[in-house]
Design a protein around this motif. Sequence first.
Motif, PDB file in Angstrom:
ATOM      1  N   THR A  10       0.798  -1.229   0.000  1.00  0.00           N
ATOM      2  CA  THR A  10       0.000   0.000   0.000  1.00  0.00           C
ATOM      3  C   THR A  10       0.826   1.272   0.000  1.00  0.00           C
ATOM      4  O   THR A  10       0.338   2.315  -0.422  1.00  0.00           O
ATOM      5  CB  THR A  10      -0.941   0.026   1.222  1.00  0.00           C
ATOM      6  OG1 THR A  10      -0.144  -0.085   2.419  1.00  0.00           O
ATOM      7  CG2 THR A  10      -1.917  -1.138   1.177  1.00  0.00           C
ATOM      8  N   ASN A  11       2.060   1.216   0.489  1.00  0.00           N
ATOM      9  CA  ASN A  11       2.846   2.447   0.586  1.00  0.00           C
ATOM     10  C   ASN A  11       4.340   2.151   0.586  1.00  0.00           C
ATOM     11  O   ASN A  11       4.769   1.003   0.605  1.00  0.00           O
ATOM     12  CB  ASN A  11       2.457   3.234   1.842  1.00  0.00           C
ATOM     13  CG  ASN A  11       2.732   2.443   3.111  1.00  0.00           C
ATOM     14  OD1 ASN A  11       3.049   1.272   3.071  1.00  0.00           O
ATOM     15  ND2 ASN A  11       2.614   3.101   4.247  1.00  0.00           N
ATOM     16  N   GLN A  13       7.598   2.682   2.824  1.00  0.00           N
ATOM     17  CA  GLN A  13       8.026   2.987   4.187  1.00  0.00           C
ATOM     18  C   GLN A  13       9.526   3.212   4.192  1.00  0.00           C
ATOM     19  O   GLN A  13      10.279   2.405   3.649  1.00  0.00           O
ATOM     20  CB  GLN A  13       7.664   1.843   5.130  1.00  0.00           C
ATOM     21  CG  GLN A  13       6.168   1.602   5.255  1.00  0.00           C
ATOM     22  CD  GLN A  13       5.858   0.429   6.162  1.00  0.00           C
ATOM     23  OE1 GLN A  13       6.749  -0.190   6.725  1.00  0.00           O
ATOM     24  NE2 GLN A  13       4.578   0.111   6.301  1.00  0.00           N
ATOM     25  N   SER A  31       6.311   7.669   5.633  1.00  0.00           N
ATOM     26  CA  SER A  31       5.395   6.843   4.849  1.00  0.00           C
ATOM     27  C   SER A  31       4.928   7.647   3.648  1.00  0.00           C
ATOM     28  O   SER A  31       4.426   8.764   3.792  1.00  0.00           O
ATOM     29  CB  SER A  31       4.191   6.420   5.707  1.00  0.00           C
ATOM     30  OG  SER A  31       3.285   5.669   4.930  1.00  0.00           O
ATOM     31  N   PRO A  33       2.676   7.413  -0.111  1.00  0.00           N
ATOM     32  CA  PRO A  33       1.665   6.573  -0.767  1.00  0.00           C
ATOM     33  C   PRO A  33       2.174   5.964  -2.068  1.00  0.00           C
ATOM     34  O   PRO A  33       3.054   6.505  -2.735  1.00  0.00           O
ATOM     35  CB  PRO A  33       0.524   7.563  -1.035  1.00  0.00           C
ATOM     36  CG  PRO A  33       1.196   8.889  -1.132  1.00  0.00           C
ATOM     37  CD  PRO A  33       2.342   8.851  -0.163  1.00  0.00           C
ATOM     38  N   LEU A  34       1.619   4.801  -2.392  1.00  0.00           N
ATOM     39  CA  LEU A  34       1.832   4.138  -3.680  1.00  0.00           C
ATOM     40  C   LEU A  34       0.495   4.037  -4.402  1.00  0.00           C
ATOM     41  O   LEU A  34      -0.518   3.745  -3.765  1.00  0.00           O
ATOM     42  CB  LEU A  34       2.396   2.726  -3.474  1.00  0.00           C
ATOM     43  CG  LEU A  34       3.909   2.533  -3.405  1.00  0.00           C
ATOM     44  CD1 LEU A  34       4.230   1.084  -3.095  1.00  0.00           C
ATOM     45  CD2 LEU A  34       4.582   2.945  -4.703  1.00  0.00           C
ATOM     46  N   ALA A  53       6.879   7.680  -7.416  1.00  0.00           N
ATOM     47  CA  ALA A  53       6.576   7.736  -5.985  1.00  0.00           C
ATOM     48  C   ALA A  53       7.864   7.842  -5.160  1.00  0.00           C
ATOM     49  O   ALA A  53       7.912   8.571  -4.159  1.00  0.00           O
ATOM     50  CB  ALA A  53       5.775   6.508  -5.562  1.00  0.00           C
TER      51      ALA A  53
END
Length: 498
Positions: A10-11, A13, A31, A33-34, A53
């Motif tokens: 989801t992201n 890190q 964190s 976002p993806l 990203a």
Amino acid sequence: MSEVVFLSNTNIQIAVGASASDGAKVSKLISAPLPEGAVLNGVVMNPDAVIEAIKIAWQANKLSKSEVTLILNSPQLRANRTDTPLLPDKKTTEFVTRESSDADYGRFQKPTTGWYIVSKDNKAKTQKVVYETAEVDFVNKYVDIFDMAGLKLKSIHNGVQLAAEYFTKQAAGKTVLYMILDGKSLVTIFFAEGKFYYDSTSRVFSQPGTPEFAREIYSSVSSIRQFISAQHLNETLKDVLFAGLTYTQVNQLANDILNIDSAVEISLVQPPQGTSIGNDSTQFPFFVYPIAGLRKIDERMPILKSLKETQKKKADGSGLGKLIIPFIGIVAVLAVVYIGCLTINAQKKAELKELESYNRNPDTIAKVNEYDAMYDNMGEMGKIQGGVDLLKEYIDTYPLPNSSVNTKILEAAKKHDVSITFNSYSATSGVFNITASSPIVEDINMFIADLMSMDIFENVDYTGYDISSDGSRWHINVICTLAAREPVEDTSSEEEAN
């Protein structure tokens, strides 16, 4: 300072910090976002989105352009632990290469393997290492992605094994289960009396905070308890430390499971001793993997170094081959020509005449025809006998569901106060379908463990537990596959001889 990146489902890190003598010193946790679906279980599905990203995360947080460590949890990056003798690094690399080739890596066409040392036992002259294997193309793809994002990869590691090693000191002397939730992916790491035993990855389908989610988590706990029974460990699992949820979500989960089994205690995982987090330690449960990657490990053969050496050997081998192969071919041709000139002309004429005379002999022709007829007849007889032998073997080994099988199942059920219902039996596959029920779920676990230990079954499998509408009894569907019988020895020929 070092930057460690974990690509979750989801992201992105990022942990910024440095290794400490017995842990890690974290200065910043980030964190980013993806896009949905850009990364799936460590496999990049949309390279352009991932590159963008990473660029945005680095620019927005003003991170350095130093080398980056990448952490992944992916079936494309397999990791295992093994014990090796205390050997020089080159010999250990050869040992690990053989070990990884013997493992279940058949689907890897062009693998590359790296390894690092977990612990040493100088008295026993052994060391425990973690080796990581991935496809060359899989590793190169990540090298290219970070290169296009303006960064250089220092190393790539499997996150689950890093997390297991990270929690080893915290679990010393304890029987404890760590659970780490990443989106819908749940990783379980089990220690018994401080010794690492087991890790697994499964998928959850319910939302945290719901009773359905609690039942899925409890099912995973029950699976570990089943593993304990099967391994005959004299341990009781009650402590579960959870990561990937907020403090409120963990409390809700603990209350929901308390209604199912009061012997299970669930709490929020805390940073192990030796780890300090500068800005906000409450973020730790969501950054276990990148923080574990900050710790210093005894990395003797990084997977990226292994990749370069593999490619170098391939290039050197192909270049040398281009020179050696034509030379060998020329030498071989000259040798054949030289030997042929000396011997063939002198011998072949005489041999040819002798052979022609033998082939024209009427006696030789008659014997050949007789042999051909006998050979054809023997072949047909062999096929018939082989078919009969195979049929007898199938009959002798066919699994039979006689009364003794039912008796053994009933005795095991009675031993643990478990009620069973025989639902069906398939004569074709030798499969029993049984429903087992009991008010105590551990009694069912012990009943299934007894079935697994019986040599009359080739396999014992079971589906997830469910509970009756009034909450008084647990039920599980158990599938037992009969083992083939030992072939019956044919003694008729011996009796006739006597």
